[in-house]
Write a protein that holds these residues in place. Structure first.
Motif, mmCIF file in Angstrom:
data_model
loop_
_atom_site.group_PDB
_atom_site.id
_atom_site.type_symbol
_atom_site.label_atom_id
_atom_site.label_comp_id
_atom_site.label_asym_id
_atom_site.label_seq_id
_atom_site.Cartn_x
_atom_site.Cartn_y
_atom_site.Cartn_z
ATOM 1 N N MET A 416 -11.210 48.559 -93.733
ATOM 2 C CA MET A 416 -11.537 48.498 -92.306
ATOM 3 C C MET A 416 -12.809 47.672 -92.110
ATOM 4 O O MET A 416 -13.280 47.012 -93.013
ATOM 5 C CB MET A 416 -11.730 49.913 -91.750
ATOM 6 N N GLY A 417 -13.372 47.756 -90.915
ATOM 7 C CA GLY A 417 -14.569 46.972 -90.613
ATOM 8 C C GLY A 417 -14.166 45.534 -90.343
ATOM 9 O O GLY A 417 -13.139 45.282 -89.717
ATOM 10 N N TYR A 418 -14.929 44.593 -90.840
ATOM 11 C CA TYR A 418 -14.643 43.185 -90.586
ATOM 12 C C TYR A 418 -13.997 42.543 -91.801
ATOM 13 O O TYR A 418 -14.307 42.883 -92.936
ATOM 14 C CB TYR A 418 -15.931 42.439 -90.239
ATOM 15 N N ALA A 419 -13.089 41.599 -91.549
ATOM 16 C CA ALA A 419 -12.500 40.828 -92.633
ATOM 17 C C ALA A 419 -13.180 39.465 -92.684
ATOM 18 O O ALA A 419 -13.755 39.007 -91.702
ATOM 19 C CB ALA A 419 -11.008 40.668 -92.390
ATOM 20 N N THR A 420 -13.125 38.822 -93.839
ATOM 21 C CA THR A 420 -13.685 37.475 -93.959
ATOM 22 C C THR A 420 -12.590 36.444 -93.701
ATOM 23 O O THR A 420 -11.418 36.742 -93.931
ATOM 24 C CB THR A 420 -14.270 37.251 -95.360
ATOM 25 N N PRO A 432 -24.690 45.294 -81.110
ATOM 26 C CA PRO A 432 -24.449 45.783 -82.474
ATOM 27 C C PRO A 432 -23.424 46.918 -82.554
ATOM 28 O O PRO A 432 -22.948 47.197 -83.636
ATOM 29 C CB PRO A 432 -25.826 46.279 -82.907
ATOM 30 N N GLU A 433 -23.097 47.557 -81.404
ATOM 31 C CA GLU A 433 -22.154 48.668 -81.497
ATOM 32 C C GLU A 433 -20.880 48.341 -80.749
ATOM 33 O O GLU A 433 -20.916 47.947 -79.587
ATOM 34 C CB GLU A 433 -22.787 49.947 -80.936
ATOM 35 N N SER A 434 -19.756 48.545 -81.401
ATOM 36 C CA SER A 434 -18.467 48.296 -80.773
ATOM 37 C C SER A 434 -18.131 49.438 -79.828
ATOM 38 O O SER A 434 -18.345 50.602 -80.149
ATOM 39 C CB SER A 434 -17.390 48.174 -81.850
ATOM 40 N N SER A 435 -17.594 49.087 -78.649
ATOM 41 C CA SER A 435 -17.247 50.136 -77.696
ATOM 42 C C SER A 435 -15.936 50.810 -78.081
ATOM 43 O O SER A 435 -15.617 51.881 -77.594
ATOM 44 C CB SER A 435 -17.143 49.537 -76.293
ATOM 45 N N THR A 436 -15.163 50.183 -78.965
ATOM 46 C CA THR A 436 -13.827 50.713 -79.254
ATOM 47 C C THR A 436 -13.616 51.088 -80.713
ATOM 48 O O THR A 436 -12.746 51.885 -81.023
ATOM 49 C CB THR A 436 -12.755 49.663 -78.888
ATOM 50 N N ASP A 437 -14.402 50.531 -81.637
ATOM 51 C CA ASP A 437 -14.098 50.725 -83.054
ATOM 52 C C ASP A 437 -15.394 50.952 -83.830
ATOM 53 O O ASP A 437 -16.126 50.014 -84.129
ATOM 54 C CB ASP A 437 -13.360 49.481 -83.576
ATOM 55 N N TYR A 438 -15.671 52.223 -84.146
ATOM 56 C CA TYR A 438 -16.949 52.529 -84.803
ATOM 57 C C TYR A 438 -17.060 51.887 -86.181
ATOM 58 O O TYR A 438 -18.155 51.705 -86.707
ATOM 59 C CB TYR A 438 -17.157 54.049 -84.896
ATOM 60 N N THR A 439 -15.902 51.519 -86.795
ATOM 61 C CA THR A 439 -15.988 50.915 -88.133
ATOM 62 C C THR A 439 -16.594 49.512 -88.069
ATOM 63 O O THR A 439 -16.880 48.911 -89.092
ATOM 64 C CB THR A 439 -14.613 50.832 -88.826
ATOM 65 N N LYS A 440 -16.764 48.991 -86.842
ATOM 66 C CA LYS A 440 -17.382 47.669 -86.688
ATOM 67 C C LYS A 440 -18.843 47.764 -86.223
ATOM 68 O O LYS A 440 -19.447 46.763 -85.865
ATOM 69 C CB LYS A 440 -16.566 46.827 -85.704
#
Ligand SMILES: [Zn+2]
Length: 690
Positions: A416-420, A432-440
């Protein structure tokens, strides 16, 4: 002649070295006068109360004799304000602090014999005793210590007393202990007459249980000034013209550099450098005159000092001789060694319950392995990605108490999180904080007054640390979400843009970058620059807040060597402030562009402007290309539906187009315009109004 001349120069230069050293070491360890004067600026009624107390003190001194005094007991509460570090001091340290106070205020300190003959006869037994409260303001059983996790423990100022309110100041002496103090002081206090909320002592935790710092600060709390008068500047000749309103403490300029010159004569007579209220390193005594002044304060109604030791108050606070203290119920608390781990990893929990001894623990770890435990400090394995809540119930024979910490454990799914390839230009509202996906989510950790903060100009967002407003050695920490490298083999570098200017030649802020491939448990340092190495402007010193121009950014590279085999990483940016100027970071990249950074011209910051915004009928999209590029513009609505698209190969220079040429039938509402230039992109929010 020549020789003599040289000798003179030598002495002169020695002298200037000495003066410099004296200034550099100038002590401001007691913050009382500064904090008190700040408080008076906001509340001038303090001065009226002080005048009343001064008048009372004069009357009291003329009629009272110290030998007739009883021992006065003062109920005390310690408020330990902490962030689960060493500043969360033990009860033993606090008991030691009480013990030191009771020796110092009863002339029982083991070093009192060192008082020199000239002052031996006026060393006073203040006849004041300090006792930890056994009953709190609500009538509950207490051990006289509260413990609160709060970031106010860093660089504390008077705001700590609002974050962790003191108990009724007419019933208890409140002492807050913190990790650090904003002014660089070791401790501060206020004279009587201060507002109830601010009344009490604040001390850095290190001075609790050793030395005479609390003895000195409680001296202020009981209306004593420094022996040279009400200032924080010992060593000034002009101090001979001010006084501490105590008859038997000689006029003095005070002690500088915590020295101990027992022969010091500064205003025509021998100084009492051994006085607790001076700044020497050999303080062992109060005088009889100081005793009278303190006891006058304790007999005055100003700030309710005369209520502290009344029998009724001792009974209310459980500090009277005959009070048989029951065993209190514990107050449950805990912390954990790692809040963020990869799935399949274990964490250790630590019991931090207080107020009483604990006989049994009942832990609950939903989705953990085990799911429950009765150990004091259990280890728990987490196999399920997500945010997990933990609770602890602490028991003893008197009762129990439960604490639950929601979503305290973040178990990371490394896919999860970001892919390269990953590019973070900080333009989206999801940084810095995603409103929809805390893994980001990027995480900003604060260990001082300031940390990383988003900085927005009209055409660019970046993240920065305002170093000169932070206390020295304060670390600002920015931690990336998980970055999944599985689609991208063999990443070599992280690249990012940096901007920094020095404030003075001695500016020495530093930036370190760490990489972790175990979800943040261990970190390897991969980048370090400090002081001049960080400078990205032309070297000009900037005395005001540095805001970089477009050409004052540099492209930086942080090696990922030894992480070639990792399929996921996290990155941590740590900026240590040392009173320099602002440090900015932008455009963090991992992936193809980052690997090619040295072989192609780096993409300059994309400039994108929408005018007007908000707009009614149509808006113009302006952007600037620094080289021939493949340009893509995508307009989406707030839930991600594509409203319009534009794609073209374009040449270097400024380009403009009408929004309605891409999205002709756009309704009123909020939209996002994403401009992608080669592999870089930026996003703007636009609003169409009716
Ligand atoms: Zn002081």
């Amino acid at each position: 002649m020549k020789k003599l001349f040289l000798k003179k120069i030598f002495i002169l230069s020695l002298l200037s070295v000495f003066v410099f050293a004296a200034q550099a070491q100038k002590s401001n360890w007691c913050g009382t006068v500064n904090f008190d004067q700040e408080a008076i600026k906001k509340d001038s009624s303090i001065l009226e109360k002080r005048a009343k107390l001064e008048k009372f003190t004069k009357e009291y001194s003329s009629r009272k004799k110290n030998t007739e005094e009883d021992v006065l007991i003062i109920p005390v509460v310690f408020h330990v304000v902490h962030d689960y570090g060493e500043e969360n001091i033990s009860k033993e340290k606090i008991l030691l602090a009480i013990d030191i106070l009771n020796k110092d205020y009863r002339k029982l300190n083991t070093d009192v014999y060192q008082a020199i003959p000239e002052f031996k006869n006026i060393v006073a037994d203040i006849k004041v005793e300090f006792r930890l409260a056994k009953i709190d303001p609500e009538g509950n059983c207490t051990d006289g210590i509260t413990r609160t996790q709060s970031l106010e423990t860093y660089d504390a100022g008077n705001s700590v007393k609002y974050a962790v309110p003191g108990w009724d100041n007419t019933k208890y002496l409140n002492i807050w202990t913190v990790k650090s103090i904003e002014s660089g002081a070791a401790a501060w206090s206020h004279y009587p007459g201060i507002s109830a909320a601010l009344d009490g002592v604040v001390s850095i935790y290190r001075y609790i249980g050793s030395g005479h710092t609390l003895t000195h600060e409680i001296g202020h709390y009981l209306n004593l000034m420094h022996p040279w008068g009400n200032s924080n500047d010992p060593g000034l000749e002009s101090n001979c013209d001010i006084d501490d309103e105590v008859d038997d403490t000689p006029l003095t300029i005070g002690v500088v550099n915590s020295s101990c010159n027992l022969d010091q004569v500064s205003c025509g007579s021998l100084d009492n450098v051994q006085n607790y209220m001076d700044y020497s390193s050999c303080d062992v005594m109060f005088t009889e005159g100081q005793k009278t002044r303190m006891r006058a304060a304790l007999n005055s109604s100003v700030s309710g000092r005369n209520n502290l030791w009344k029998q009724s108050n001792l009974e209310a606070t459980g500090t009277n001789d005959s009070y048989a203290s029951p065993i209190c119920s514990p107050i449950a608390d805990f912390y954990v060694d790692n809040k963020s781990v990869c799935e399949g990893s274990s964490v250790q929990f630590f019991d931090n319950s207080y107020n009483s001894s604990v006989d049994a623990w009942a832990w609950s770890f939903p989705n953990g392995e085990p799911e429950t435990s009765n150990e004091q400090n259990p280890v728990v394995k987490y196999n399920t990605p997500g945010l997990h809540t933990v609770s602890l119930k602490a028991f003893n024979s008197s009762g129990n108490n439960t604490i639950s910490k929601n979503n305290i454990i973040n178990v990371i799914d490394t896919l999860m999180g970001y892919a390269t390839p990953y590019f973070e230009d900080m333009e989206s509202s999801d940084f810095p904080e995603s409103s929809t996906d805390y893994t980001k989510n990027w995480k900003i950790e604060k260990q001082g007054k300031l940390s990383w903060e988003l900085h927005s100009t009209s055409n660019n967002n970046s993240i920065r640390v305002v170093n000169y407003s932070n206390s020295s050695e304060t670390k600002s920490i920015l931690i990336s979400p998980n970055i999944n490298l599985t689609n991208f083999e063999n990443p070599k570098n992280i690249t990012f843009k940096l901007a920094y200017a020095k404030r003075s030649n001695s500016s020495d802020d530093d930036l370190k970058i760490y990489v972790s491939d175990d979800c943040g448990i261990t970190w390897k340092i991969r980048f370090l620059k400090r002081g001049s190495q960080l400078v990205t402007n032309d070297g000009t010193l900037v005395s005001s807040e540095f805001i970089p121009q477009d050409d004052e950014w540099s492209e930086e590279k942080c090696s990922l060597s030894s992480f070639e085999e990792s399929n996921h990483i996290m990155i941590k940016f740590v900026c240590t402030s040392r009173k320099g100027n602002c440090l900015y970071i932008d455009d963090i990249k991992i992936g193809e562009e980052a690997n090619r950074v040295n072989t192609v011209n780096p993409i300059k910051k994309i400039k994108l402007n929408i005018r007007p915004n908000p707009f009614k009928n149509d808006a113009v999209i302006d952007y600037y290309l620094t080289h021939n590029s493949k340009t893509q513009i995508i307009i989406t609505d707030i839930i991600g539906n594509v409203i319009g698209k534009f794609y073209k190969e374009e040449t270097t220079g400024k380009h403009s187009l009408n929004l309605t040429s891409i999205a002709p039938n756009i309704n009123s509402g909020i939209y996002f315009i994403k401009l992608r230039v080669n592999n870089a992109q930026t996003t703007r929010k636009i609003i169409k109004i009716k």
